[in-house]
Design an enzyme around this catalytic site. Structure first.
Site, PDB file in Angstrom:
ATOM      1  N   CYS A  92       0.831  -1.209   0.000  1.00 50.40           N
ATOM      2  CA  CYS A  92       0.000   0.000   0.000  1.00 50.40           C
ATOM      3  C   CYS A  92       0.862   1.254   0.000  1.00 50.40           C
ATOM      4  O   CYS A  92       2.001   1.235   0.450  1.00 50.40           O
ATOM      5  CB  CYS A  92      -0.878   0.012   1.234  1.00 50.40           C
ATOM      6  SG  CYS A  92      -1.911  -1.443   1.381  1.00 50.40           S
ATOM      7  N   ARG A 128       5.191   0.241  -6.493  1.00 46.09           N
ATOM      8  CA  ARG A 128       5.102  -0.674  -5.356  1.00 46.09           C
ATOM      9  C   ARG A 128       4.055  -1.764  -5.575  1.00 46.09           C
ATOM     10  O   ARG A 128       3.989  -2.710  -4.800  1.00 46.09           O
ATOM     11  CB  ARG A 128       4.714   0.116  -4.094  1.00 46.09           C
ATOM     12  CG  ARG A 128       5.764   1.106  -3.649  1.00 46.09           C
ATOM     13  CD  ARG A 128       5.158   2.186  -2.770  1.00 46.09           C
ATOM     14  NE  ARG A 128       4.609   1.671  -1.545  1.00 46.09           N
ATOM     15  CZ  ARG A 128       5.227   1.712  -0.363  1.00 46.09           C
ATOM     16  NH1 ARG A 128       6.413   2.234  -0.283  1.00 46.09           N
ATOM     17  NH2 ARG A 128       4.648   1.236   0.708  1.00 46.09           N
ATOM     18  N   TRP A 175      -2.867  -2.533  -1.658  1.00 48.28           N
ATOM     19  CA  TRP A 175      -2.446  -3.890  -2.034  1.00 48.28           C
ATOM     20  C   TRP A 175      -3.207  -4.778  -1.063  1.00 48.28           C
ATOM     21  O   TRP A 175      -2.937  -4.774   0.143  1.00 48.28           O
ATOM     22  CB  TRP A 175      -0.932  -3.996  -1.881  1.00 48.28           C
ATOM     23  CG  TRP A 175      -0.370  -5.368  -1.823  1.00 48.28           C
ATOM     24  CD1 TRP A 175      -0.118  -6.108  -0.699  1.00 48.28           C
ATOM     25  CD2 TRP A 175       0.040  -6.175  -2.915  1.00 48.28           C
ATOM     26  NE1 TRP A 175       0.417  -7.315  -1.039  1.00 48.28           N
ATOM     27  CE2 TRP A 175       0.532  -7.393  -2.378  1.00 48.28           C
ATOM     28  CE3 TRP A 175       0.043  -6.002  -4.304  1.00 48.28           C
ATOM     29  CZ2 TRP A 175       1.023  -8.416  -3.183  1.00 48.28           C
ATOM     30  CZ3 TRP A 175       0.532  -7.034  -5.086  1.00 48.28           C
ATOM     31  CH2 TRP A 175       1.007  -8.209  -4.544  1.00 48.28           C
ATOM     32  N   ASN A 180      -1.618   1.870   6.023  1.00 46.42           N
ATOM     33  CA  ASN A 180      -0.730   0.796   5.541  1.00 46.42           C
ATOM     34  C   ASN A 180      -0.470  -0.120   6.708  1.00 46.42           C
ATOM     35  O   ASN A 180      -0.283   0.357   7.828  1.00 46.42           O
ATOM     36  CB  ASN A 180       0.618   1.352   5.089  1.00 46.42           C
ATOM     37  CG  ASN A 180       0.534   2.006   3.728  1.00 46.42           C
ATOM     38  OD1 ASN A 180      -0.528   2.081   3.134  1.00 46.42           O
ATOM     39  ND2 ASN A 180       1.666   2.491   3.256  1.00 46.42           N
ATOM     40  N   GLY A 181      -0.376  -1.425   6.460  1.00 44.72           N
ATOM     41  CA  GLY A 181      -0.041  -2.357   7.537  1.00 44.72           C
ATOM     42  C   GLY A 181      -1.221  -3.227   7.919  1.00 44.72           C
ATOM     43  O   GLY A 181      -2.174  -3.368   7.145  1.00 44.72           O
ATOM     44  N   GLU A 231      17.736 -23.988  -3.729  1.00 46.02           N
ATOM     45  CA  GLU A 231      17.269 -22.611  -3.893  1.00 46.02           C
ATOM     46  C   GLU A 231      18.447 -21.650  -4.114  1.00 46.02           C
ATOM     47  O   GLU A 231      18.382 -20.759  -4.954  1.00 46.02           O
ATOM     48  CB  GLU A 231      16.419 -22.207  -2.678  1.00 46.02           C
ATOM     49  CG  GLU A 231      15.980 -20.754  -2.633  1.00 46.02           C
ATOM     50  CD  GLU A 231      15.211 -20.270  -3.859  1.00 46.02           C
ATOM     51  OE1 GLU A 231      14.812 -21.090  -4.707  1.00 46.02           O
ATOM     52  OE2 GLU A 231      15.046 -19.044  -3.983  1.00 46.02           O
ATOM     53  N   LYS A 235      18.901 -19.369  -7.483  1.00 47.18           N
ATOM     54  CA  LYS A 235      19.045 -17.908  -7.397  1.00 47.18           C
ATOM     55  C   LYS A 235      20.297 -17.461  -8.146  1.00 47.18           C
ATOM     56  O   LYS A 235      20.276 -16.493  -8.892  1.00 47.18           O
ATOM     57  CB  LYS A 235      19.121 -17.526  -5.919  1.00 47.18           C
ATOM     58  CG  LYS A 235      18.585 -16.208  -5.560  1.00 47.18           C
ATOM     59  CD  LYS A 235      17.118 -16.195  -5.205  1.00 47.18           C
ATOM     60  CE  LYS A 235      16.260 -16.842  -6.243  1.00 47.18           C
ATOM     61  NZ  LYS A 235      14.887 -17.006  -5.907  1.00 47.18           N
ATOM     62  N   GLU A 280      19.902 -17.832 -11.974  1.00 48.46           N
ATOM     63  CA  GLU A 280      18.892 -16.914 -12.491  1.00 48.46           C
ATOM     64  C   GLU A 280      19.433 -15.510 -12.756  1.00 48.46           C
ATOM     65  O   GLU A 280      19.113 -14.904 -13.777  1.00 48.46           O
ATOM     66  CB  GLU A 280      17.774 -16.864 -11.436  1.00 48.46           C
ATOM     67  CG  GLU A 280      16.526 -16.162 -11.815  1.00 48.46           C
ATOM     68  CD  GLU A 280      15.467 -16.257 -10.713  1.00 48.46           C
ATOM     69  OE1 GLU A 280      15.813 -16.540  -9.549  1.00 48.46           O
ATOM     70  OE2 GLU A 280      14.299 -16.024 -11.022  1.00 48.46           O
ATOM     71  N   HIS A 303      28.164 -40.671  -6.741  1.00 48.30           N
ATOM     72  CA  HIS A 303      27.497 -41.557  -7.699  1.00 48.30           C
ATOM     73  C   HIS A 303      27.573 -40.998  -9.121  1.00 48.30           C
ATOM     74  O   HIS A 303      26.782 -41.384  -9.978  1.00 48.30           O
ATOM     75  CB  HIS A 303      26.050 -41.804  -7.260  1.00 48.30           C
ATOM     76  CG  HIS A 303      25.973 -42.490  -5.937  1.00 48.30           C
ATOM     77  ND1 HIS A 303      26.331 -43.798  -5.753  1.00 48.30           N
ATOM     78  CD2 HIS A 303      25.636 -42.025  -4.709  1.00 48.30           C
ATOM     79  CE1 HIS A 303      26.193 -44.126  -4.477  1.00 48.30           C
ATOM     80  NE2 HIS A 303      25.781 -43.053  -3.818  1.00 48.30           N
ATOM     81  N   LYS A 351       8.545 -12.241 -14.390  1.00 46.78           N
ATOM     82  CA  LYS A 351       8.158 -12.341 -12.977  1.00 46.78           C
ATOM     83  C   LYS A 351       7.004 -13.320 -12.799  1.00 46.78           C
ATOM     84  O   LYS A 351       6.975 -14.084 -11.848  1.00 46.78           O
ATOM     85  CB  LYS A 351       7.777 -10.947 -12.451  1.00 46.78           C
ATOM     86  CG  LYS A 351       7.407 -10.919 -10.975  1.00 46.78           C
ATOM     87  CD  LYS A 351       8.629 -11.216 -10.106  1.00 46.78           C
ATOM     88  CE  LYS A 351       8.292 -11.345  -8.644  1.00 46.78           C
ATOM     89  NZ  LYS A 351       9.349 -12.049  -7.891  1.00 46.78           N
TER      90      LYS A 351
END
Ligand code: M6R
Length: 609
Positions: free
Chosen positions: A2, A27, A74, A100-101, A482, A486, A489, A505, A604
């Site tokens: 927000c 945002r 948001w 906000n929040g 992960e 990252k 990417e 192996h 995205k």
């Protein structure tokens, strides 16, 4: 996330508010609105969708007045809609609030106000604030806001107007950013510096627990207890692009640094006051339905799939239910055995990934109940699932997922604990111990972020190589996967993640003199086995960077370089050990001169199969 803008002064506030909101569009938001004090009183215009829709409404029916507040929303509490958009008001329509929040105790406050006769029109937590302030108002808006804030739990930034004192704008900050812009004959509030940069570069940055009273002639700063504060303004010399990133060079770095907040927000209101129990009101499954779950399938793509790998261990460990984890693009085509006793958990930051959505639909077609973990309220995944746990990470702009991933881990911890509570598979004391350790995670992430410079130096060395390995066992292996994704990417360095015991192996053949290997050894039960595997690669000339827990002095004897992760319970370690790996990828990408936030060939949100 927000956005808030507020204005009091000589200009027509409508224009300032709309221009300010446009500067906050980056945002992410799903609706927008403004309230302006006009000759006819406090008037509100708001609507779901892009700012352009609000602008065209305002062209039809402009608002004229020198004081106003604006907001881009948001969605968190309640879907994106006209009604749920801010500003919100009370039944008298004399008070208006942007927020906000999250207000954690909004349900209790709402019930109390309803008992007093207040009627609510939206699903939001914010509307409670305007009613609460109205109910406490006794001729002094500052006092009413202070009293209201004392009743509210959570994290918030507020802008408040009342028709009774039409020259005043009140702003409050508690754990959600808010700044005050100081002009000549005009003053501003903003959730972010870009909102006001066009008009002034002199700002007060409010600290937690502080508030401000703005009129066109001045700004009074005070604590929420009412003690006045004297402070110098801060002169902003950033350009607009730097300001959008809150001074960070890239959105990815900003989002990495937002993780302590994302952890807190995702946990907040889901842990009861005693700190011994998880509350997941959004999961509507009855205890009987939970007891009826025979198996769980976790289905997701990319980074969200990696969160699912951690989720599998967490749920199996805590709730003792068998879990399979699948890549969504494979799931449907392998004829998975889905029955009405299967719980399918889909994980998706965007909530729009085509493969994940298709898996969700297939699961429902087969009669399974679907629980979604997603970051976007109103997304397709959120709408089509039976239950949703939202990760309150705020919008993620960089293509490489960081804060959404770690918030997914927090969601899995909460879910695992919730299932364990219901099924009574764990001692209450162990559940309480885990919850207490979870509450310490944000502080430990902050400690890790403070070591960014050390990681940067390692990354600059790593960036000189074209091949690299990540190894680990158990949860360390899930984090290795992960970390490797990252790095690939955004740095375009070829890397492979291996279960450390699997190297011999076949892949061991690729280890040669000087090749970097990042070895995770944070799991006490697997430590010795991992060290043996590390020895296999050091013996062949690999340069090993080892991640271990603080207090361990053993790993340094085997590897070339170590990085210590603060201690926590082993199950929670992934929420910490991924942080240096995110920073490593970021700095390696930077060292290679890549476009960190928009890596080549990637999007995205992947809405095609
Ligand atoms: O929006 P989703 O979480 O469903 O996206 C899934 C993947 O496309 C995503 O996690 C991708 O792997 C990230 N770019 C990784 O950083």
């Amino acid at each position: 996330m927000c956005g808030i803008v507020g204005y009091v002064g000589k200009r027509n506030s409508q224009e300032v508010l709309i221009e300010g909101l446009k500067k906050l569009e980056y945002r992410g938001y799903d609706s927008a609105g403004i309230a302006v004090f006009t000759e006819g009183g406090l008037q509100i215009r708001k609507s779901k969708g892009r700012l352009a829709i609000l602008e065209s409404q305002l062209q039809q029916a402009p608002l004229s007045g020198g004081i106003g507040i604006g907001h881009t929303r948001w969605a968190t509490h309640g879907k994106p809609s006209d009604i749920n958009s801010h500003p919100h008001t009370d039944n008298s329509q004399k008070f208006s609030v942007v927020h906000n929040g999250i207000i954690e105790n909004y349900i209790a406050l709402k019930e109390e106000l309803q008992a007093q006769g207040h009627v609510f029109v939206s699903e939001t937590d914010t509307e409670v604030i305007s009613h609460l302030i109205a109910s406490l108002y006794d001729g002094d808006i500052v006092k009413a806001v202070q009293q209201a804030v004392k009743r509210m739990k959570g994290a918030f930034a507020l802008g408040v107007l009342t028709e009774y004192e039409p020259e005043k704008l009140v702003a409050v900050r508690l754990q959600s950013p808010l700044i005050i812009g100081v002009g000549e004959g005009e003053n501003f509030i903003g959730s972010d510096i870009p909102a006001i940069l066009e008009y002034t570069r002199n700002v007060y940055i409010l600290n937690d627990g502080e508030m401000a009273l703005l009129t066109k002639d001045g700004v009074e700063l005070m604590t929420i207890e009412g003690n006045f504060i004297s402070r110098e303004t801060f002169h902003v010399d950033w350009d607009i692009t730097t300001a959008e990133k809150a001074g960070f060079d890239h959105f990815m770095l900003k989002e990495i640094h937002e993780q302590p907040k994302a952890y807190r927000d995702t946990m907040s209101s889901r842990i009861d006051e005693s700190g011994r129990k998880v509350i997941l009101n959004e999961v509507k499954m009855t205890p009987e339905q939970i007891r009826g779950i025979r198996n769980i399938h976790i289905v997701a793509c990319g980074t969200a799939y990696h969160a699912g790998l951690v989720g599998k261990t967490v749920i199996e460990h805590l709730a003792r239910i068998p879990v399979e984890t699948d890549v969504a693009s494979e799931y449907r085509y392998r004829s998975p055995i889905i029955t009405p006793e299967t719980l399918v958990i889909v994980v998706s930051q965007s909530g729009e990934t085509a493969d994940t959505l298709a898996a969700l639909r297939e699961a429902r077609r087969c009669g399974a109940r679907v629980l979604a973990i997603t970051n976007v309220v109103g997304s397709s995944v959120a709408r089509e699932a039976d239950d949703v746990i939202f990760t309150w990470a705020g919008p993620e702009i960089a293509v490489a997922s960081t804060k959404a991933y770690t918030s997914q881990l927090i969601a899995f911890y909460l879910l695992g604990l919730y299932l364990a509570q219901t099924l009574e598979t764990q001692e209450e004391a162990y559940i309480a111990e885990l919850i207490a350790a979870m509450q310490q995670l944000p502080g430990k992430v902050e400690a890790l972020l403070a070591q960014a410079e050390t990681v940067k130096q390692v990354a600059e060395q790593v960036a000189k190589h074209d091949n690299l390995f990540f190894i680990g066992r158990g949860l360390d292996y899930a984090i290795a996967l992960e970390g490797s994704l990252k790095l690939k990417e955004i740095s375009y360095i070829h890397s492979e993640a291996y279960a450390a015991g699997e190297l011999k192996h076949g892949t061991l053949a690729l280890i040669e003199e000087g090749i970097p290997v990042i070895a995770l050894a944070t799991q006490p039960d697997l430590f010795e086995k991992t060290v043996s595997n590390i020895k296999e690669v050091t013996a062949r000339g690999a340069y090993v960077i080892g991640l271990h827990t603080e207090g361990d002095n053993e790993l340094a004897k085997t590897v070339d370089q170590t990085f210590a992760i603060p201690e926590t319970l082993p199950l929670l370690m992934p929420a910490l050990s991924i942080i240096p790996l995110q920073l490593l990828s970021y700095y390696a990408s930077l060292a290679r001169g890549n476009d960190v936030d928009k890596p080549r060939n990637l999007a995205k949100s992947v809405t095609v199969e």
